[in-house]
Design an enzyme around this catalytic site. Structure first.
Site, PDB file in Angstrom:
ATOM      1  N   LYS A  14       0.846  -1.189   0.000  1.00 14.72           N
ATOM      2  CA  LYS A  14       0.000   0.000   0.000  1.00 14.72           C
ATOM      3  C   LYS A  14       0.882   1.239   0.000  1.00 14.72           C
ATOM      4  O   LYS A  14       2.045   1.215   0.411  1.00 14.72           O
ATOM      5  CB  LYS A  14      -0.941   0.023   1.209  1.00 14.72           C
ATOM      6  N   PRO A  97      10.477  -4.386   1.163  1.00 18.97           N
ATOM      7  CA  PRO A  97      11.497  -4.174   2.189  1.00 18.97           C
ATOM      8  C   PRO A  97      10.887  -4.076   3.575  1.00 18.97           C
ATOM      9  O   PRO A  97       9.773  -3.579   3.752  1.00 18.97           O
ATOM     10  CB  PRO A  97      12.134  -2.839   1.773  1.00 18.97           C
ATOM     11  N   MET A  98      11.615  -4.557   4.554  1.00 18.67           N
ATOM     12  CA  MET A  98      11.179  -4.439   5.941  1.00 18.67           C
ATOM     13  C   MET A  98      11.355  -2.985   6.378  1.00 18.67           C
ATOM     14  O   MET A  98      12.340  -2.332   6.030  1.00 18.67           O
ATOM     15  CB  MET A  98      12.030  -5.344   6.834  1.00 18.67           C
ATOM     16  N   GLY A 100       9.705  -0.347   5.462  1.00 22.01           N
ATOM     17  CA  GLY A 100       9.671   0.545   4.303  1.00 22.01           C
ATOM     18  C   GLY A 100       8.445   1.424   4.218  1.00 22.01           C
ATOM     19  O   GLY A 100       8.358   2.283   3.350  1.00 22.01           O
ATOM     20  N   GLY A 101       7.454   1.184   5.089  1.00 23.37           N
ATOM     21  CA  GLY A 101       6.230   1.966   5.028  1.00 23.37           C
ATOM     22  C   GLY A 101       5.253   1.493   3.974  1.00 23.37           C
ATOM     23  O   GLY A 101       4.278   2.189   3.675  1.00 23.37           O
ATOM     24  N   GLY A 104       4.121  -4.246   4.332  1.00 20.28           N
ATOM     25  CA  GLY A 104       4.390  -5.634   3.953  1.00 20.28           C
ATOM     26  C   GLY A 104       3.899  -6.663   4.946  1.00 20.28           C
ATOM     27  O   GLY A 104       3.166  -7.596   4.596  1.00 20.28           O
ATOM     28  N   SER A 106       1.753  -6.297   7.421  1.00 20.19           N
ATOM     29  CA  SER A 106       0.299  -6.193   7.579  1.00 20.19           C
ATOM     30  C   SER A 106      -0.426  -6.825   6.395  1.00 20.19           C
ATOM     31  O   SER A 106      -1.454  -7.488   6.559  1.00 20.19           O
ATOM     32  CB  SER A 106      -0.109  -4.720   7.715  1.00 20.19           C
ATOM     33  N   SER A 107       0.119  -6.623   5.187  1.00 16.58           N
ATOM     34  CA  SER A 107      -0.489  -7.230   4.004  1.00 16.58           C
ATOM     35  C   SER A 107      -0.367  -8.746   4.040  1.00 16.58           C
ATOM     36  O   SER A 107      -1.309  -9.470   3.673  1.00 16.58           O
ATOM     37  CB  SER A 107       0.162  -6.683   2.738  1.00 16.58           C
ATOM     38  N   ASP A 139      -2.928  -1.321  10.629  1.00 18.80           N
ATOM     39  CA  ASP A 139      -2.941  -1.352   9.159  1.00 18.80           C
ATOM     40  C   ASP A 139      -3.590  -2.610   8.593  1.00 18.80           C
ATOM     41  O   ASP A 139      -3.986  -2.629   7.422  1.00 18.80           O
ATOM     42  CB  ASP A 139      -1.512  -1.267   8.606  1.00 18.80           C
TER      43      ASP A 139
END
Length: 283
Positions: A14, A97-98, A100-101, A104, A106-107, A139
């Site tokens: 996202k 990336p870990m 990274g905002g 990841g 949460s998805s 998130d």
């Protein structure tokens, strides 16, 4: 020997097209307003049914312990909630990336909830899955909600919004930003005015977390400046609490050209916005 039922599913990233911090609750959580958009790039999750009731991660990020992985936690929570008999083997293939905002972890959790709803034949509604998702993080409900959304509260109050198909160049600095560290910074501005409407013009708003993140990680501002030079007028911004930055373009070609002109050592990808989560029909 019969093969176990298996699903290999996408876990899309996202972007926060803007992120305003509007206050802080007594429990320490921050209230915010943000526009969330799903994009066509992300992790991949493989779910394989087990008959022993166990939830096992077969592969995943080496820096995250199995028990701390949101994908594993999502499966175990859903199993407890539904008293489901089957177990699952979970393979997490990280492309995002870990820190990274891009949402990841949460998805990944959202995809596990949606995928197991199908694999285990649970028949839970989207609303039920969103309530469970909130237990994993603010998130996660968005990825179950599954479409562009104006978010309020701590990010869990979601209002569906339309968003035109857009191409994004996303730059991925090789740093990991702790969301908790950014939100706890004493200099963070926490009094942005609340939006009076939920229809936003192109380029609306800002990311209130950017000054804090950029001060601690100069690489973020270096990447943002480089992207801004190649995308004048596109409103290049940081997503989430960092570290990734992005810019919007009208075509894939324009986005790819911007990416190709980044300085040496600056990496990223091109993706388009998604109207709905690829697993929309799973709830």
């Amino acid at each position: 020997m019969n093969e176990r039922p298996t699903l290999t599913l996408p876990a899309p990233a996202k972007l926060n097209l803007f992120l305003h911090v509007t206050g802080r609750r007594p429990d320490g959580y921050h209230t915010l307003e943000s526009l969330f958009v799903l994009i066509s790039h992300g992790d991949s999750i493989t779910l394989s049914m087990r008959d022993d009731g166990a939830v096992v991660r077969t592969r995943g990020p080496a820096t995250v312990a199995d028990d701390d992985d949101l994908a594993v936690r999502a499966a175990r929570m859903l199993q407890r909630h539904c008293r489901a008999g089957p177990g699952v083997s979970i393979g997490v293939d990280k492309r995002l990336p870990m820190g990274g905002g891009l949402g990841g972890g949460s998805s990944d959790a959202g995809t596990v909830l949606l995928g197991l709803n199908r694999l285990w034949g649970l028949g839970l509604s989207r609303g039920e899955l969103m309530q469970l998702a909130l237990q994993l993080g603010a998130d996660v409900p968005f990825f179950v909600f599954g479409q562009s959304a104006f978010a309020r509260g701590i990010g869990e109050r979601l209002q569906a919004t339309t968003f035109p198909t857009t191409w994004f160049t996303v730059i991925t600095p090789s740093i990991e930003v702790s969301t908790a560290t950014i939100f706890s910074a004493p200099e963070l501005t926490r009094n942005s005015e609340s939006a009076k409407m939920s229809v936003f013009s192109e380029g609306y708003g800002r990311n209130d977390l950017y000054p804090v993140a950029a001060a601690r990680f100069p690489e973020i501002s270096r990447c943002l400046d480089a992207l801004s030079r190649e995308s004048a007028g596109s409103g290049a911004r940081m997503t989430g609490s960092g570290a990734c930055v992005f810019a919007a373009f009208a075509s894939e070609d324009a986005a790819q050209q911007a990416l190709s002109r980044m300085p040496s050592g600056v990496t990223g990808f091109v993706a388009r916005s998604l109207a709905r989560h690829p697993l929309w029909l799973y709830a």
